[in-house]
Design a protein around this motif. Structure first.
Motif, short mmCIF file in Angstrom:
data_model
loop_
_atom_site.label_atom_id
_atom_site.label_comp_id
_atom_site.label_asym_id
_atom_site.label_seq_id
_atom_site.Cartn_x
_atom_site.Cartn_y
_atom_site.Cartn_z
N GLN A 1 0.79 -1.22 0.00
CA GLN A 1 0.00 0.00 0.00
C GLN A 1 0.83 1.28 0.00
O GLN A 1 0.52 2.22 -0.75
CB GLN A 1 -0.94 -0.01 1.21
CG GLN A 1 -1.99 1.08 1.18
CD GLN A 1 -3.03 0.88 2.27
OE1 GLN A 1 -3.56 -0.21 2.45
NE2 GLN A 1 -3.32 1.93 3.01
N LYS A 2 1.87 1.38 0.80
CA LYS A 2 2.62 2.63 0.92
C LYS A 2 3.41 2.95 -0.35
O LYS A 2 3.42 4.08 -0.82
CB LYS A 2 3.55 2.57 2.12
CG LYS A 2 2.85 2.56 3.46
CD LYS A 2 3.84 2.49 4.61
CE LYS A 2 3.12 2.44 5.96
NZ LYS A 2 4.08 2.31 7.09
N SER A 3 4.08 1.96 -0.89
CA SER A 3 4.96 2.19 -2.04
C SER A 3 4.27 1.97 -3.38
O SER A 3 4.69 2.51 -4.40
CB SER A 3 6.18 1.25 -1.97
OG SER A 3 5.76 -0.10 -2.11
N GLY A 4 3.22 1.15 -3.39
CA GLY A 4 2.57 0.78 -4.64
C GLY A 4 3.29 -0.33 -5.37
O GLY A 4 2.93 -0.68 -6.50
N ARG A 5 4.29 -0.94 -4.75
CA ARG A 5 5.05 -1.98 -5.43
C ARG A 5 4.18 -3.21 -5.70
O ARG A 5 3.47 -3.69 -4.82
CB ARG A 5 6.27 -2.40 -4.61
CG ARG A 5 7.15 -3.39 -5.38
CD ARG A 5 8.31 -3.92 -4.56
NE ARG A 5 9.23 -4.64 -5.45
CZ ARG A 5 10.28 -5.33 -5.04
NH1 ARG A 5 10.57 -5.38 -3.75
NH2 ARG A 5 11.05 -5.95 -5.89
N VAL A 6 4.26 -3.74 -6.90
CA VAL A 6 3.54 -4.96 -7.25
C VAL A 6 4.34 -6.15 -6.73
O VAL A 6 5.48 -6.37 -7.11
CB VAL A 6 3.35 -5.07 -8.78
CG1 VAL A 6 2.70 -6.40 -9.14
CG2 VAL A 6 2.52 -3.91 -9.30
N LEU A 7 3.71 -6.92 -5.85
CA LEU A 7 4.36 -8.09 -5.27
C LEU A 7 3.99 -9.38 -6.02
O LEU A 7 4.74 -10.35 -5.99
CB LEU A 7 3.99 -8.24 -3.80
CG LEU A 7 4.20 -7.00 -2.91
CD1 LEU A 7 3.91 -7.35 -1.46
CD2 LEU A 7 5.60 -6.44 -3.07
N PHE A 8 2.83 -9.36 -6.66
CA PHE A 8 2.39 -10.50 -7.46
C PHE A 8 1.37 -10.01 -8.48
O PHE A 8 0.57 -9.12 -8.19
CB PHE A 8 1.74 -11.58 -6.58
CG PHE A 8 1.02 -12.65 -7.36
CD1 PHE A 8 1.72 -13.69 -7.94
CD2 PHE A 8 -0.36 -12.59 -7.54
CE1 PHE A 8 1.07 -14.67 -8.69
CE2 PHE A 8 -1.02 -13.56 -8.28
CZ PHE A 8 -0.31 -14.60 -8.84
#
Length: 381
Positions: A41-48
């Motif tokens: 949520q904080k960074s917006g990084r896609v984890l999957f």
């Protein structure tokens, strides 16, 4: 000099755009959904992700946009008169009555918890003047927050338009935006809500359709959806420790378990790493910059254990102007700190010039200062 300034501004804009592109991490995880995505949520990084950028019908998760526009309107305490058209909305309903007046706040609860299509139409007419007028606002907001593969044609997600669609990734962007709002957080996480019922002797009781709030202890909210054409759609949020995640599935026959699997995979495989701490930074010996540079925000980013040693930070400063040293009280942005993961920019934060903020003194320090002054000793020795 003006040309150099323009080039600096252009470079900052381009680099900020690159920095906000989430970096995907491949993960071997099977989900039933046609499209799925898990982001931090904080960074917006896609984890999957699985086919996360394909346009699909989205059903009632549309109402996340309807809800946040209502909340952002600043009219949540105002009364809304329900139209005949709103009460005729097909599908799921909170059974509003023509002519009744109900607070916008209550309508949003009915929209999110019970997925009331009548509430969606009532909200759209009140905020946008009409369903079409509200759809215009929805698309305007979608562009503003970066939902570039989305088009809204109604406030509820029913299959009454062909040009109503989004992607799993875009819906994650929307939920990320919505979850920055505390009112939305509260509504989304509510399991049961009671709203006034003016024509009856009892209040309306609305139980949240999001079963993940009960099935998964880390779940903090979400929105369900279903139509015959879209099939099952689901957006949820979950928090464990210092990590908050957002999961989205489109056309997911086993969506509850899909979300739990994605969350467990994310919480197990990633940790939140503080790459840069807020406060003073010592970068250069330049007399104009020395002891006057700092960042206001820490940069925390999700990473696997294998990635922990792949971070680096680069500080980029504008060429100092002599008049910056004339007033130590003046604060201005003089550059940026860029965090790299394996050679790619993933986050940035401005570097400020001015008086470096002092850390707030705690109660113990305050009492100690009084004690030392009483006995005649300076607190600094």
């Amino acid at each position: 000099m003006r040309m150099i300034s323009k080039l600096v501004i252009f470079f900052l804009m381009v680099s900020l755009f690159i920095a906000n592109i989430p970096q995907k991490v491949d993960a071997s995880l099977g989900v039933s959904a046609a499209s799925a995505v898990l982001i931090e949520q904080k960074s917006g990084r896609v984890l999957f992700e699985k086919d996360a950028y394909t346009k699909r019908r989205i059903a009632s998760i549309t109402k996340i946009m309807t809800a946040i526009l209502a909340i952002d309107s600043g009219k949540m305490n105002q009364m809304v008169k329900i139209s005949e058209k709103a009460t005729r909305a097909e599908g799921s309903s909170v059974y509003l009555k023509p002519g009744e007046k109900i607070q916008l706040n209550d309508l949003v609860y009915g929209l999110m918890l019970r997925s009331g299509n009548d509430a969606a139409v009532a909200i759209s007419e009140y905020i946008g003047g009409s369903v079409d007028g509200f759809a215009y606002l929805m698309n305007q907001k979608a562009k503003e927050i970066g939902m570039y593969n989305t088009h809204f044609a109604n406030p509820h997600g029913l299959d009454d338009h062909e040009d109503h669609y989004s992607t799993a990734y875009d819906m994650a962007i929307l939920m990320r935006y919505a979850m920055k709002n505390k009112t939305f957080q509260k509504i989304s996480s509510t399991k049961v809500y009671h709203a006034p019922n003016p024509t009856e002797n009892w209040d309306r009781e609305w139980k949240n359709k999001n079963r993940l709030l009960s099935k998964y202890k880390y779940c903090t909210g979400g929105k369900t959806g279903f139509t015959k054409r879209a099939k099952r759609t689901l957006v949820t949020t979950a928090t464990k420790g210092d990590m908050s995640l957002i999961a989205v599935t489109l056309n997911g026959p086993d969506d509850w378990n899909d979300h739990i699997s994605m969350y467990e995979n994310g919480f197990k495989g990633f940790d939140m790493i503080e790459v840069l701490s807020k406060g003073k930074i010592d970068l250069v010996k330049n007399k104009y910059y020395k002891n006057h540079l700092y960042v206001k925000k820490s940069i925390v980013y999700p990473a696997t254990s294998a990635e922990a040693d792949l971070f680096s930070v680069k500080f980029k400063l504008n060429k100092p102007e002599k008049n910056w040293g004339s007033s130590k009280k003046r604060e201005k942005v003089v550059g940026k700190a860029a965090v790299y993961l394996d050679g790619r920019v993933v986050q940035e934060t401005p570097i400020y010039y001015g008086n470096v903020p002092e850390k707030k003194k705690g109660l113990f320090h305050f009492i100690m200062e009084i004690f030392l002054s009483v006995i005649g000793v300076n607190a600094n020795g």
